[in-house]
Design an enzyme around this catalytic site. Structure first.
Site, short mmCIF file in Angstrom:
data_model
loop_
_atom_site.label_atom_id
_atom_site.label_comp_id
_atom_site.label_asym_id
_atom_site.label_seq_id
_atom_site.Cartn_x
_atom_site.Cartn_y
_atom_site.Cartn_z
N GLY A 283 0.78 -1.24 0.00
CA GLY A 283 0.00 0.00 0.00
C GLY A 283 0.81 1.28 0.00
N TRP B 200 2.38 2.87 -2.40
CA TRP B 200 2.06 3.78 -3.52
C TRP B 200 0.71 4.45 -3.29
CZ3 TRP B 200 3.81 2.44 -9.14
CH2 TRP B 200 5.21 2.28 -9.16
N ASP C 179 -8.01 -10.23 -9.42
CA ASP C 179 -7.01 -10.52 -10.44
C ASP C 179 -7.33 -9.65 -11.64
OD1 ASP C 179 -5.34 -11.49 -12.40
OD2 ASP C 179 -5.82 -13.61 -12.06
N LYS D 250 6.79 -1.11 -13.42
CA LYS D 250 8.13 -1.64 -13.20
C LYS D 250 8.53 -2.56 -14.35
CE LYS D 250 9.30 -3.15 -9.10
NZ LYS D 250 9.31 -4.01 -7.88
#
Length: 233
Positions: free
Chosen positions: A80, A82, A124, A188
């Site tokens: 959490g 970010w 998901d 990323k």
């Protein structure tokens, strides 16, 4: 509540960890690195859930995508950090009078402790219909889709690289479905940036694409971040 700190008084001596019974050499090295990491210490002092918070701070300070009123999706949001950074920057709690109030939705496969101002769901994002569900939660298209996801390490560099690229590609294609024109995608990747095919696709769909390594990333880490801005729709 995130506490601010000047960073003074933080540990500046090297902590050495002895290998204990039942602890592998690699886990001992990891623990020693954690104890001596200035960003880990700073995160604890300032109330952030992880050192990754400083990565998104640095990226946003440079590229300015977390603005008041923005609608944001954080993929793989656990633990959490970010979200903690984004909430005040987009004015999700409406604490900055006279500025538009933003909204942020965090998604993860695991349960995440609540964060005031953030809406967190266990989902998901690769499931069918996830894009429509995200837009429903946001109340419209997203201005920002960001991801600090990383696949579990296999110990094999090439395999890990492919897994990270696959996650980045999946996040990008969700972004293509939920972003509003002019939106931003941050994710990323590994050293060298996004794979050529993904890089080409991002350049086709966005006005500007950059691959950067924040100073908060460990020097021995191969991670970088792709920042794509100006989604063409």
């Amino acid at each position: 509540m995130v506490k601010k700190s000047s960073g003074r008084g933080l540990r500046d001596l090297t902590v050495r960890v002895k290998t204990a019974r039942g602890r592998t050499l690699s886990s001992t090295r990891w623990l020693q690195r954690q104890l001596n990491d200035p960003y880990v210490q700073r995160a604890k002092a300032e109330g952030f859930r992880g050192r990754a918070a400083f990565k998104i701070m640095e990226l946003d300070d440079k590229y300015h995508f977390l603005v008041p009123g923005a609608r944001v999706v954080d993929l793989g949001c656990a633990p959490g950090g970010w979200l903690q950074v984004a909430v005040p920057r987009i004015n999700a709690l409406g604490q900055t009078g006279g500025k538009p109030v933003g909204r942020i939705v965090g998604l993860d496969l695991q349960e995440v402790e609540p964060i005031p101002g953030a809406e967190i769901h266990q989902l998901d994002f690769m499931e069918d219909g996830a894009d429509d569900q995200v837009k429903d939660w946001l109340g419209g298209s997203a201005d920002v889709v960001m991801s600090d996801m990383a696949a579990s390490s296999s110990g094999h560099k090439q395999t890990d690289h492919l897994r990270i690229v696959a996650l980045c590609e999946a996040a990008a294609y969700l972004a293509f479905d939920v972003l509003t024109p002019g939106g931003t995608f941050v994710a990323k990747v590994l050293q060298g940036g996004a794979e050529d095919s993904l890089q080409s696709e991002l350049k086709r769909r966005f006005e500007k694409v950059a691959n950067v390594k924040p100073s908060a990333s460990r020097s021995d880490s191969s991670e970088k971040f792709v920042v794509a801005q100006g989604f063409r729709g």
